[in-house]
Scaffold this motif. Sequence first.
Motif, mmCIF file in Angstrom:
data_model
loop_
_atom_site.group_PDB
_atom_site.id
_atom_site.type_symbol
_atom_site.label_atom_id
_atom_site.label_comp_id
_atom_site.label_asym_id
_atom_site.label_seq_id
_atom_site.Cartn_x
_atom_site.Cartn_y
_atom_site.Cartn_z
ATOM 1 N N GLY A 14 0.821 -1.212 0.000
ATOM 2 C CA GLY A 14 0.000 0.000 0.000
ATOM 3 C C GLY A 14 0.855 1.262 0.000
ATOM 4 O O GLY A 14 0.666 2.160 -0.822
ATOM 5 N N MET A 15 1.820 1.347 0.885
ATOM 6 C CA MET A 15 2.636 2.561 0.971
ATOM 7 C C MET A 15 3.759 2.533 -0.051
ATOM 8 O O MET A 15 4.096 3.562 -0.636
ATOM 9 C CB MET A 15 3.199 2.664 2.400
ATOM 10 N N GLY A 16 4.287 1.333 -0.325
ATOM 11 C CA GLY A 16 5.345 1.220 -1.328
ATOM 12 C C GLY A 16 4.893 1.750 -2.674
ATOM 13 O O GLY A 16 5.688 2.324 -3.425
ATOM 14 N N LEU A 44 1.665 -4.000 -11.167
ATOM 15 C CA LEU A 44 0.951 -2.714 -11.193
ATOM 16 C C LEU A 44 1.599 -1.723 -12.154
ATOM 17 O O LEU A 44 0.951 -0.806 -12.633
ATOM 18 C CB LEU A 44 0.937 -2.080 -9.789
ATOM 19 N N TRP A 45 2.920 -1.896 -12.383
ATOM 20 C CA TRP A 45 3.638 -0.936 -13.246
ATOM 21 C C TRP A 45 4.032 -1.569 -14.586
ATOM 22 O O TRP A 45 4.975 -1.142 -15.218
ATOM 23 C CB TRP A 45 4.863 -0.395 -12.504
ATOM 24 N N VAL A 70 12.782 2.054 1.876
ATOM 25 C CA VAL A 70 12.358 0.826 2.555
ATOM 26 C C VAL A 70 10.900 0.983 2.992
ATOM 27 O O VAL A 70 10.579 1.865 3.802
ATOM 28 C CB VAL A 70 13.257 0.542 3.787
ATOM 29 N N ALA A 71 10.033 0.140 2.439
ATOM 30 C CA ALA A 71 8.598 0.217 2.790
ATOM 31 C C ALA A 71 8.047 -1.181 3.060
ATOM 32 O O ALA A 71 6.933 -1.523 2.667
ATOM 33 C CB ALA A 71 7.824 0.906 1.662
ATOM 34 N N TRP A 238 -14.393 2.146 6.269
ATOM 35 C CA TRP A 238 -13.033 1.679 6.488
ATOM 36 C C TRP A 238 -12.321 1.365 5.195
ATOM 37 O O TRP A 238 -11.110 1.246 5.167
ATOM 38 C CB TRP A 238 -13.043 0.418 7.367
ATOM 39 N N ASP A 239 -13.060 1.260 4.077
ATOM 40 C CA ASP A 239 -12.439 0.832 2.836
ATOM 41 C C ASP A 239 -11.416 1.859 2.361
ATOM 42 O O ASP A 239 -11.740 3.010 2.092
ATOM 43 C CB ASP A 239 -13.505 0.625 1.763
ATOM 44 N N ASN A 240 -10.176 1.425 2.250
ATOM 45 C CA ASN A 240 -9.104 2.347 1.889
ATOM 46 C C ASN A 240 -9.262 2.953 0.513
ATOM 47 O O ASN A 240 -8.933 4.098 0.282
ATOM 48 C CB ASN A 240 -7.762 1.606 1.930
ATOM 49 N N GLY A 241 -9.782 2.134 -0.426
ATOM 50 C CA GLY A 241 -9.924 2.621 -1.796
ATOM 51 C C GLY A 241 -10.866 3.799 -1.859
ATOM 52 O O GLY A 241 -10.616 4.773 -2.558
#
Length: 362
Positions: A14-16, A44-45, A70-71, A238-241
């Motif tokens: 998620g953060m990376g 994803l890329w 670093v993630a 709560w859904d992050n998206g």
Amino acid sequence: MMEQFNAAVIGAGGMGKVHVDAALASPWVKNLYVVDPDPRRVKLWEGEARLKSSTMDEVLKDESVRFITVATPNHLHLEHAAAAMRAGKAVLCEKPMGNTLAEAREMIRVEDETGLFCQIGFELRYSKLYLLAKEWINSGAIGDVVNIQTRYFCAESHGKGSWRSNSPEPGFLIGEKLSHYLDLQRYFFDADFETVYSLAAPKVVPFCNHHDNHQIMTTFSGGRVGVLNFIMPIAETWDNGEKREMLEKQSDDGHALSYHICGTRGAIETDVFRRRIRRWEYFDAPDTLGSRIVETVTFPKEEDQTYFHNVYGQDLAVIDNFAKGGASQMNTRDAYGTMKFCFAAELSELDGKIISGSDPRL
Ligand SMILES: NC(=O)c1ccc[n+]([C@@H]2O[C@H](COP(=O)([O-])OP(=O)(O)OC[C@H]3O[C@@H](n4cnc5c(N)ncnc54)[C@H](O)[C@@H]3O)[C@@H](O)[C@H]2O)c1
């Protein structure tokens, strides 16, 4: 000033993902290597010619790689940041510095030993909402800051079976989730804590190994007080998206993320869920101490990230600073002040006592 260089991101969850996107956007970064054992992440890329999947060993050996972010999950931060520095790379490492203070101290030792650039990712210090609050404080507009009240209410969003929910550390959540908010108390007071007392009520999220609430009360020099009230399971969404598009709904469904910073001549309130920061000025009225709102700044939802979660902007600034030969703006020693603060709160809950900043366990 150096030439363009290659970089790597270790851990593209998620953060990376944000770190990868920021590195690709940096004018200093030529090619980017992504290390993650989960092949779905690098997909994803797909089609991004400057990005390649790699392994930790390969990026450590590759001399063209100058900068590593670093993630990974917290228990891997020391391993990955230390390996990167020992291989001669500059490091931007996600907070917290580790799951224990011993890990954090070891990271300081490696930074000292290698003399390399290392920054810990306290991105709120790059977020406009808090930069503006700090600017108002520094201008003297609210006098001396004497009291900071932080309120953070959210939903359970770590998920069943995640590394966060499964963490064995009882006070893990303070370093993982609340370190940003305790760090801002240090930033606004411009001081380290003197004593801390924290309480946690029995948890209600059954599948988390850690507490789901913390009430952290802290003294800073001169009797100044900081309070952080955190509770996890109340909010409805709560859904992050969806979350980033839903601030209006969330402002009224149980979420809260605000600071009330009280000074001797005025006050400041930051309120993420109302997309707003305000400043009060006190004045002498005939029968009372009067107070009026003298400044209000709001921001549109398109600027949510830059105002209150500016990991992307932090990364661009940190890479730029490194490339121009600047010193880390949050090195391991400085970040340790926040780590100590988090662990002192944890110790206080375990001991049921007030913990002093000079406690030998810190
Ligand atoms: N600064 C912030 O605002 C912020 C917000 C969220 C998370 N974080 C931090 O970012 C870090 C990652 O959190 P996240 O939410 O992205 O977690 P996540 O679980 O979504 O991602 C972790 C990633 O690391 C990968 N990984 C696991 N072991 C690895 C290894 N040995 N080598 C390489 N990759 C490995 C996983 O496959 C996964 O893709 C944590 O330290 C967390 O505290 C910071």
